[in-house]
Design a protein around this motif. Sequence first.
Motif, mmCIF file in Angstrom:
data_model
loop_
_atom_site.group_PDB
_atom_site.id
_atom_site.type_symbol
_atom_site.label_atom_id
_atom_site.label_comp_id
_atom_site.label_asym_id
_atom_site.label_seq_id
_atom_site.Cartn_x
_atom_site.Cartn_y
_atom_site.Cartn_z
ATOM 1 N N ARG A 100 0.206 0.036 14.086
ATOM 2 C CA ARG A 100 -0.782 -0.494 12.935
ATOM 3 C C ARG A 100 -1.402 0.136 12.385
ATOM 4 O O ARG A 100 -1.246 1.523 12.501
ATOM 5 C CB ARG A 100 -1.726 -1.100 14.096
ATOM 6 N N VAL A 101 -1.251 -0.213 11.191
ATOM 7 C CA VAL A 101 -1.055 1.001 10.075
ATOM 8 C C VAL A 101 -2.670 0.784 9.323
ATOM 9 O O VAL A 101 -3.173 -0.425 8.999
ATOM 10 C CB VAL A 101 -0.259 1.701 9.467
ATOM 11 N N GLY A 110 11.043 18.119 3.921
ATOM 12 C CA GLY A 110 11.724 18.020 2.868
ATOM 13 C C GLY A 110 11.784 16.316 3.378
ATOM 14 O O GLY A 110 12.894 15.614 2.692
ATOM 15 N N THR A 111 10.944 15.656 3.434
ATOM 16 C CA THR A 111 10.601 14.080 4.200
ATOM 17 C C THR A 111 11.416 13.774 3.255
ATOM 18 O O THR A 111 10.884 13.276 2.260
ATOM 19 C CB THR A 111 10.064 14.014 5.055
ATOM 20 N N ASP A 112 12.073 12.494 3.065
ATOM 21 C CA ASP A 112 12.191 11.871 1.670
ATOM 22 C C ASP A 112 11.119 10.662 1.471
ATOM 23 O O ASP A 112 10.765 10.439 2.413
ATOM 24 C CB ASP A 112 13.821 11.455 1.402
ATOM 25 N N ASP A 140 1.323 -1.322 -0.340
ATOM 26 C CA ASP A 140 0.225 0.028 -0.296
ATOM 27 C C ASP A 140 1.217 1.238 -0.386
ATOM 28 O O ASP A 140 0.903 2.144 -0.341
ATOM 29 C CB ASP A 140 -0.748 0.163 1.305
ATOM 30 N N TRP A 141 2.191 1.383 0.852
ATOM 31 C CA TRP A 141 2.710 2.429 0.650
ATOM 32 C C TRP A 141 3.015 2.863 -0.181
ATOM 33 O O TRP A 141 2.848 4.474 -0.361
ATOM 34 C CB TRP A 141 4.162 2.098 1.031
ATOM 35 N N PRO A 142 3.153 2.504 -1.871
ATOM 36 C CA PRO A 142 3.315 2.873 -3.186
ATOM 37 C C PRO A 142 2.135 4.184 -3.463
ATOM 38 O O PRO A 142 1.712 5.416 -4.103
ATOM 39 C CB PRO A 142 3.611 2.925 -4.611
ATOM 40 N N ARG A 193 8.379 6.110 4.812
ATOM 41 C CA ARG A 193 7.773 5.261 4.975
ATOM 42 C C ARG A 193 8.282 4.570 6.095
ATOM 43 O O ARG A 193 6.873 3.796 6.862
ATOM 44 C CB ARG A 193 8.692 3.947 3.594
ATOM 45 N N ALA A 194 9.629 4.694 7.231
ATOM 46 C CA ALA A 194 10.022 4.416 7.971
ATOM 47 C C ALA A 194 9.269 5.057 9.378
ATOM 48 O O ALA A 194 8.348 4.094 10.148
ATOM 49 C CB ALA A 194 11.697 4.317 8.216
#
Length: 161
Positions: A49-50, A33-35, A10-12, A40-41
């Motif tokens: 729990r996501v 500016g978080t890459d 799901d992340w993408p 993701r981390a």
Amino acid sequence: MLIRDAVPEDWPRIWPFWHRIVAAAETYAWDPGTDEPAARALWMSPAKRVYVAEDPTGTVTGSAYLTANYGGPAARVANAGFMVDPARTGEGIGRALADHVLTEAARHGYRAMVFNAVVETNPAVRLWTSLGFTILATIPDAFEHPHHGLVGLHIMHKSLV
């Protein structure tokens, strides 16, 4: 709308709106500016729990996480984060995610939920108060908003018992 546990795939589908929201620097006290790997981390941490919200077409429209706010003897106090695709605001996605996460928090034995840094100009403050959260304190001039200048950060609380 379907709300389900997120899976790594799901992340993408979360990243585009996550990036848009954080880069706007209006509602989250995270580095604009978080890459992508760091984001993701932060969001998909194994300690959380996501959840994702999907519309009937399977499009991910929002995401939330649930985690302990503290550890040790205070580990029964939860924290959560919520993001809704800005193109989908006003559809009830945030409220549905909030209801789901509050139910899950109680189910997992949390006794309360605390938000540590709610930007006082964030429209979600109305949602949280409508769901029974109270503002315990406001840290004045703690957040540099790109349009409003220095604004406060609310610490908000809700009992789950």
